[in-house]
Design an enzyme around this catalytic site. Structure first.
Site, PDB file in Angstrom:
ATOM      1  N   GLU A   1     -19.044 -16.769 -12.147  1.00 43.85           N
ATOM      2  CA  GLU A   1     -19.587 -15.527 -12.678  1.00 43.85           C
ATOM      3  C   GLU A   1     -19.188 -14.424 -11.695  1.00 43.85           C
ATOM      4  OE1 GLU A   1     -23.835 -15.503 -13.309  1.00 43.85           O
ATOM      5  OE2 GLU A   1     -23.777 -13.384 -13.887  1.00 43.85           O
TER       6      GLU A   1
ATOM      7  N   ARG B   1     -23.897 -30.180  -5.571  1.00 42.22           N
ATOM      8  CA  ARG B   1     -23.278 -29.041  -4.910  1.00 42.22           C
ATOM      9  C   ARG B   1     -23.131 -29.287  -3.415  1.00 42.22           C
ATOM     10  NH1 ARG B   1     -25.066 -23.685  -5.888  1.00 42.22           N
ATOM     11  NH2 ARG B   1     -25.154 -24.078  -8.087  1.00 42.22           N
TER      12      ARG B   1
ATOM     13  N   LYS C   1     -25.707 -16.833  -3.886  1.00 39.89           N
ATOM     14  CA  LYS C   1     -25.115 -15.494  -3.967  1.00 39.89           C
ATOM     15  C   LYS C   1     -26.166 -14.404  -3.792  1.00 39.89           C
ATOM     16  CE  LYS C   1     -22.332 -16.614  -7.493  1.00 39.89           C
ATOM     17  NZ  LYS C   1     -21.707 -16.431  -8.790  1.00 39.89           N
TER      18      LYS C   1
HETATM   19  P1  ATP Z   1     -24.804 -19.539  -6.505  1.00 41.82           P
HETATM   20  O1  ATP Z   1     -25.917 -20.495  -6.813  1.00 41.82           O
HETATM   21  O2  ATP Z   1     -24.283 -19.629  -5.123  1.00 41.82           O
HETATM   22  O3  ATP Z   1     -25.128 -18.146  -6.886  1.00 41.82           O
HETATM   23  P2  ATP Z   1     -23.496 -20.121  -8.965  1.00 41.82           P
HETATM   24  O4  ATP Z   1     -23.519 -21.531  -9.383  1.00 41.82           O
HETATM   25  O5  ATP Z   1     -24.433 -19.202  -9.630  1.00 41.82           O
HETATM   26  O6  ATP Z   1     -23.588 -20.033  -7.393  1.00 41.82           O
HETATM   27  P3  ATP Z   1     -21.063 -19.520 -10.313  1.00 41.82           P
HETATM   28  O7  ATP Z   1     -20.210 -18.329 -10.168  1.00 41.82           O
HETATM   29  O8  ATP Z   1     -21.782 -19.727 -11.582  1.00 41.82           O
HETATM   30  O9  ATP Z   1     -22.066 -19.497  -9.099  1.00 41.82           O
HETATM   31  O10 ATP Z   1     -20.254 -20.829  -9.933  1.00 41.82           O
HETATM   32  C1  ATP Z   1     -18.967 -21.131 -10.382  1.00 41.82           C
HETATM   33  C2  ATP Z   1     -18.750 -22.601 -10.255  1.00 41.82           C
HETATM   34  O11 ATP Z   1     -18.897 -23.017  -8.911  1.00 41.82           O
HETATM   35  C3  ATP Z   1     -19.764 -23.378 -11.070  1.00 41.82           C
HETATM   36  O12 ATP Z   1     -19.102 -24.410 -11.747  1.00 41.82           O
HETATM   37  C4  ATP Z   1     -20.714 -23.904 -10.034  1.00 41.82           C
HETATM   38  O13 ATP Z   1     -21.298 -25.087 -10.452  1.00 41.82           O
HETATM   39  C5  ATP Z   1     -19.800 -24.086  -8.826  1.00 41.82           C
HETATM   40  N1  ATP Z   1     -20.554 -24.020  -7.585  1.00 41.82           N
HETATM   41  C6  ATP Z   1     -21.355 -23.022  -7.175  1.00 41.82           C
HETATM   42  N2  ATP Z   1     -21.934 -23.321  -5.995  1.00 41.82           N
HETATM   43  C7  ATP Z   1     -21.475 -24.547  -5.642  1.00 41.82           C
HETATM   44  C8  ATP Z   1     -21.700 -25.418  -4.532  1.00 41.82           C
HETATM   45  N3  ATP Z   1     -22.517 -25.083  -3.525  1.00 41.82           N
HETATM   46  N4  ATP Z   1     -21.060 -26.604  -4.513  1.00 41.82           N
HETATM   47  C9  ATP Z   1     -20.231 -26.944  -5.502  1.00 41.82           C
HETATM   48  N5  ATP Z   1     -19.972 -26.184  -6.576  1.00 41.82           N
HETATM   49  C10 ATP Z   1     -20.587 -24.992  -6.657  1.00 41.82           C
HETATM   50 MG    MG Z   2     -24.184 -19.621 -11.930  1.00 49.44          MG
END
Ligand code: ATP
Ligand code: MG
Length: 572
Positions: free
Chosen positions: A48, A273, A283
């Site tokens: 995102e 994760r 984030k």
């Molecule tokens: P955050 O929780 O840090 O805000 P998010 O999951 O909301 O991260 P996205 O932009 O939706 O952020 O993530 C893009 C991709 O990266 C998704 O497929 C998500 O599952 C993966 N991702 C995010 N954080 C991690 C992590 N710590 N380890 C592995 N994959 C991750």
């Molecule tokens: Mg997300």
């Protein structure tokens, strides 16, 4: 800086000698065996654009793009840009730059969920016509209340049984902007008593009169993540939709949408994760660090962002190796930061040129060395890489050594320079400390030594030994530089798990950045370019910061030479 990173990740994310596949690769091989996707492997990385990428994302990127490379498949880059309020073009641009820097290529497959807004709208109409979606006038609070809990079933909205015609008309009005934000939603009509709360008539669309960074003001209804994500996967022909564990409970919904619409069905696969000690990766929290000026920006070398890692000097190959070594798991855990540093050192040890730099200088005068004389010594650029060759390092009467390499009253175990003691200057001569000069406060400001001309090159013809070899730079030739020394941003091991009422910002380390403005580095560094990485002999790995100008070199300490991971493993 990114231009220097031409090495590409190899297809072998796992080495062939490892007999056991992780559960994701096992599943892919099973699919290939039974021909579920006709031997195709097609993944995607779906961020995102509401922040910069972090090391957790690096794991997802390496997994998705890595699997495509391994199985001769494809990986798409796709932005999940369904929330116009939090998303910005700046984030899109930086995310793309970071994925590229990590070494991956989406070729011509850069997509946006917003590319599919028209199709998603059509599919929503199809669901309404099937009696499987309805416009609900309940408020957000009421919807939450009606949804029930883990132990209690939800109850039906009074608007659940609207006619298809009424739903179609209202949905069109929603789209046309006839209603204010939050006044109505479109919901799937599934099962308010489902044990899985995600299936209790999830919201598909909300009204948001907001400008979108790509579609402008075309839309005032926006699809929810769950509604957009699976259908985007399906449209792109994704075979394996890899996501993190929190989406496990969403999988039945993911499949319900696709089955109901009767379209291509990818396999959603969830993995744990990546979490790191001493690191916050959400984030929302990273945005706070930036906005409240705890750090100097998203790419501050203390940030766990990919841009921060780049600026700090972490090589992309080392990040890939690290992420691959952490494996994929089905349950959440936390990886030691020291393990990441281990992979950084492994890489830099092989690839970075050695140089001599003195971070905290102490002046040494060689009293018996001729005034005005300059000699040059050949110094090895990288003992790990003979092809890296040698360079000339100038030597003269006045030198700088590290303050830590001298003690006026040394304890027993201190073998470096001290009154009456002899040490070797790397590549040069033995020197012996004869006396010291002090300031009014009694601090040593200069050390006076004699050198033995017969030890040129580093050995004594009479066979006498010295216990230490120290680094140095010639004062007349040194380049004064700024060096930024980093420590963990937090004073606790786990800033994600804090006592009641405490915030992660309560544990910011006040010493996480120390700026040294009068470091002295050897003259070969004069022309170093931002992004170049070096080993400062005996000190650690350093990278040229982009703040560097033609008149001022700035270095970031990437990592010290000390390997804490080995210690962790031994004690663990
Ligand atoms: P955050 O929780 O840090 O805000 P998010 O999951 O909301 O991260 P996205 O932009 O939706 O952020 O993530 C893009 C991709 O990266 C998704 O497929 C998500 O599952 C993966 N991702 C995010 N954080 C991690 C992590 N710590 N380890 C592995 N994959 C991750
Ligand atoms: Mg997300």
């Amino acid at each position: 800086m990114a231009e220097t990173e031409l090495e590409k990740p190899s297809a072998a994310g796992t080495d062939a000698s490892s007999p056991r596949l992780d559960f994701i690769r096992e599943l892919i091989e099973e699919h290939n065996r039974i021909g579920r996707f006709g031997q195709r492997v097609h993944t995607r990385f779906p961020p995102e654009p509401n922040g910069y990428l972090h090391l957790g994302h690096a794991k997802s990127i390496c997994l998705n793009f890595g699997l495509a490379l391994e199985y001769g498949g494809k990986a798409n880059m796709r932005f999940d840009d369904t929330n116009p309020v939090k998303e910005e073009q700046e984030y899109v641009d930086n995310i793309l730059a970071d994925v590229r820097w990590l070494g991956f290529d989406w070729e011509d497959r850069l997509f946006y969920a917003s590319d599919y807004f028209d199709q998603l709208y059509q599919w929503a109409i199809q669901l309404i016509k099937m009696g499987k979606a309805y416009v609900d006038d309940l408020t957000a609070d009421q919807i939450r209340e009606y949804r029930g809990t883990l132990t209690q079933p939800g109850k039906d909205s009074p608007f659940r049984n609207r006619s298809v015609e009424e739903n179609l008309a209202l949905f069109e009005q929603m789209k046309n902007g006839d209603f204010p934000d939050g006044s109505r939603v479109l919901r799937a009509r599934i099962d308010m008593a489902s044990p899985n709360i995600n299936l209790r008539d999830p919201v598909l669309y909300r009204i948001l009169h907001a400008e979108h960074h790509r579609t402008g003001d075309k839309w005032c209804i926006y699809p929810m993540y769950d509604w957009a994500h699976g259908q985007s996967d399906s449209l792109e022909g994704i075979t394996h939709s890899i996501c993190t564990l929190e989406f496990e409970d969403h999988r039945p919904l993911y499949e319900w949408f696709i089955d109901t619409l009767g379209i291509h069905k990818p396999q959603q696969i969830e993995f744990a994760r990546l979490n790191l000690t001493r690191t916050v990766m959400s984030k929302r929290k990273l945005i706070k660090l930036v906005q409240d000026n705890y750090v100097r920006g998203w790419d501050d070398p203390r940030m766990p962002t990919i841009s921060g890692a780049r600026r700090r000097g972490y090589p992309p190959a080392a990040i890939r190796e690290f992420v691959s070594a952490t494996g994929v798991a089905k349950s959440n855990g936390t990886v030691e930061y020291a393990m990441l540093e281990y992979y950084i050192r492994q890489d830099l040890n092989k690839t970075s040129p050695r140089v001599m730099a003195v971070i905290k200088p102490l002046k040494v005068v060689i009293t018996n060395y001729p005034e005005g004389q300059v000699e040059e010594f050949d110094a090895v650029n990288n003992p790990e890489d003979p092809s890296a060759g040698t360079r000339k390092v100038p030597f003269s009467k006045v030198l700088y050594i590290e303050q830590d390499d001298f003690m006026e009253n040394p304890p027993n175990k201190f073998f470096r320079l001290a009154p009456g003691r002899e040490v070797r200057l790397r590549y040069a001569y033995f020197i012996k400390c004869e006396n010291v000069v002090k300031d009014a406060d009694g601090n040593v400001t200069e050390v006076h030594c004699t050198y033995d001309p017969t030890t040129r090159g580093g050995d004594a013809p009479d066979g006498r030994k010295v216990k230490a070899t120290i680094h140095w730079v010639s004062a007349a030739h040194a380049v004064q530089s700024e060096v930024r020394l980093y420590e963990s941003l937090y004073t606790v091991e786990n800033p994600n798990d804090l006592p009641e009422g405490k915030e992660f910002t309560d544990f910011i380390n006040p010493n996480s950045l120390q700026v040294v403005s009068n470091a002295q580095v050897e003259p070969s560094l004069k022309t170093a370019q931002a992004g170049q990485r070096f080993q400062f002999e005996r000190l650690g790995y350093y990278c040229v910061d982009p703040d560097t100008t033609t008149s001022q070199l700035v270095f970031n300490r990437t990592v010290t030479l000390k390997d804490e991971w080995a210690k962790v493993q031994k004690n663990g």
